[in-house]
Scaffold this active site. Structure first.
Site, PDB file in Angstrom:
ATOM      1  CG  ASP A   8     -23.518  14.153  12.848  1.00  0.00           C
ATOM      2  OD1 ASP A   8     -23.696  14.821  13.876  1.00  0.00           O
ATOM      3  OD2 ASP A   8     -22.377  13.900  12.386  1.00  0.00           O
ATOM      4  CG  LEU A   9     -23.570  20.491  11.497  1.00  0.00           C
ATOM      5  CD1 LEU A   9     -24.353  21.026  10.295  1.00  0.00           C
ATOM      6  CD2 LEU A   9     -23.547  21.556  12.596  1.00  0.00           C
ATOM      7  CG  ASP A  10     -19.783  19.217  13.704  1.00  0.00           C
ATOM      8  OD1 ASP A  10     -19.690  20.259  13.054  1.00  0.00           O
ATOM      9  OD2 ASP A  10     -20.109  19.190  14.914  1.00  0.00           O
ATOM     10  CB  THR A  16     -17.169  21.300  11.156  1.00  0.00           C
ATOM     11  OG1 THR A  16     -18.197  20.324  11.163  1.00  0.00           O
ATOM     12  CG2 THR A  16     -17.683  22.603  10.614  1.00  0.00           C
ATOM     13  CE  LYS A  44     -13.764  12.353  11.998  1.00  0.00           C
ATOM     14  NZ  LYS A  44     -13.599  11.684  10.705  1.00  0.00           N
ATOM     15  CB  SER A 113     -25.638  18.291  15.580  1.00  0.00           C
ATOM     16  OG  SER A 113     -24.364  18.742  15.973  1.00  0.00           O
ATOM     17  CB  ALA A 114     -22.866  16.025  19.842  1.00  0.00           C
ATOM     18  CE  LYS A 144     -25.214  12.625  17.504  1.00  0.00           C
ATOM     19  NZ  LYS A 144     -24.709  13.227  16.260  1.00  0.00           N
ATOM     20  CD  GLU A 168     -23.844  10.467  13.673  1.00  0.00           C
ATOM     21  OE1 GLU A 168     -22.642  10.543  13.382  1.00  0.00           O
ATOM     22  OE2 GLU A 168     -24.377  11.208  14.504  1.00  0.00           O
ATOM     23  CG  ASP A 169     -19.078  12.178  10.794  1.00  0.00           C
ATOM     24  OD1 ASP A 169     -20.019  12.439  11.578  1.00  0.00           O
ATOM     25  OD2 ASP A 169     -17.932  12.635  10.945  1.00  0.00           O
TER      26      ASP A 169
HETATM   27  C1  BG6 Z   1     -19.963  16.806  17.311  1.00  0.00           C
HETATM   28  C2  BG6 Z   1     -18.533  16.726  16.813  1.00  0.00           C
HETATM   29  O1  BG6 Z   1     -20.827  16.990  16.232  1.00  0.00           O
HETATM   30  O2  BG6 Z   1     -20.098  17.896  18.212  1.00  0.00           O
HETATM   31  C3  BG6 Z   1     -17.566  16.648  17.992  1.00  0.00           C
HETATM   32  O3  BG6 Z   1     -18.395  15.575  15.994  1.00  0.00           O
HETATM   33  C4  BG6 Z   1     -17.805  17.822  18.924  1.00  0.00           C
HETATM   34  O4  BG6 Z   1     -16.248  16.654  17.492  1.00  0.00           O
HETATM   35  C5  BG6 Z   1     -19.259  17.852  19.370  1.00  0.00           C
HETATM   36  O5  BG6 Z   1     -16.960  17.701  20.077  1.00  0.00           O
HETATM   37  C6  BG6 Z   1     -19.572  19.054  20.260  1.00  0.00           C
HETATM   38  O6  BG6 Z   1     -19.457  20.208  19.482  1.00  0.00           O
HETATM   39  P1  BG6 Z   1     -19.259  21.691  19.999  1.00  0.00           P
HETATM   40  O7  BG6 Z   1     -19.278  22.497  18.720  1.00  0.00           O
HETATM   41  O8  BG6 Z   1     -20.436  22.013  20.878  1.00  0.00           O
HETATM   42  O9  BG6 Z   1     -17.971  21.758  20.732  1.00  0.00           O
HETATM   43 MG    MG Z   2     -20.435  13.958  12.967  1.00  0.00          MG
END
Ligand code: BG6
Ligand code: MG
Length: 217
Positions: A8-10, A16, A44, A113-114, A144, A168-169
């Site tokens: 996962d990224l964030d 972030t 998250k 990542s989402a 997710k 994953e966090d």
């Molecule tokens: C996830 C974050 O990785 O991405 C969420 O944990 C975020 O907080 C989601 O809402 C969507 O991200 P973005 O950057 O497309 O708004």
């Molecule tokens: Mg995350």
């Protein structure tokens, strides 16, 4: 043996989560809705649309479709202003060490990542080339805890889901990994991520012995 490690990224590669929190908090407060760190935990891993829906539910607020779109844009613009200032120093401790070790062991490495901003962030922190495939918010239709994002990553790497390991966090992300029949590794607190197969506070706790065990399993 070749396994696939899906990151996962964030909140896993970069911190972030704090920028998402600041931007959502600003938006919520502007609507007269209070927004706590505990509520943020529930956002998250959750898509941008679903996050705003949840905030409005918590505040018992209904808004027009037009206003909804405007607020999502505003939130993203504030978020983008934070990430525009990011650089390599914001990569979380020992993430490069673990990535480099996996590269040296010829393991599959994917991003799952989402976020629709994932590619831009990877570029800012100079990690794009470590990933053989990048699956992000622009590739998925189901958020997710649906396993779609990780299953696409596995497919693109040609690795069976049971041979994939996900970092994953978020609670939703750990559930997505479990739903995909993958090994889930929570990065964060054991209390929050108790559904994960393993939990570490951060990557400094993940040593080569542990990774070797995963590779040889
Ligand atoms: C996830 C974050 O990785 O991405 C969420 O944990 C975020 O907080 C989601 O809402 C969507 O991200 P973005 O950057 O497309 O708004
Ligand atoms: Mg995350």
């Amino acid at each position: 043996m070749k396994k696939a490690f899906i990151f996962d990224l964030d909140g896993v590669i970069v911190d972030t989560a704090k920028y998402h929190f600041l931007a959502w908090q600003n938006l919520a407060n502007g609507l007269g809705i209070s927004f706590s760190e505990e509520q943020n935990e529930q956002l998250k891993g959750v898509s941008r649309i679903r996050s705003l829906e949840k905030i409005l539910e918590w505040g018992n607020k209904t808004i027009s479709e037009e206003e909804f779109t405007r607020l999502m844009t505003e939130k993203n613009e504030e978020y983008l202003s934070y990430i525009s200032k990011m650089d390599v120093s914001e990569v979380l401790p020992d993430v490069p060490r673990v990535l480099d070790y996996l590269v040296s062991e010829n393991q599959g490495i994917a991003l799952g990542s989402a976020s629709k901003n994932a590619r831009a962030i990877l570029e800012k922190v100079e990690l794009t080339t470590k990933f053989q495939t990048i699956v992000d918010g622009t590739n998925v239709t189901k958020a997710k805890p649906d396993p779609e994002v990780f299953l696409i990553g596995a497919k693109e790497l040609g690795v069976k889901p049971e041979d994939c390991i996900v970092f994953e966090d978020s609670v939703a992300g750990v559930q997505a990994a479990n739903n995909a029949n993958m090994i889930s590794i929570g990065i964060g607190s054991k209390d929050v991520l108790h559904e994960a197969d393993y939990v570490f506070a951060d990557f400094t706790e993940i040593d080569e012995t542990f990774i070797n065990q995963l590779i040889k399993k």
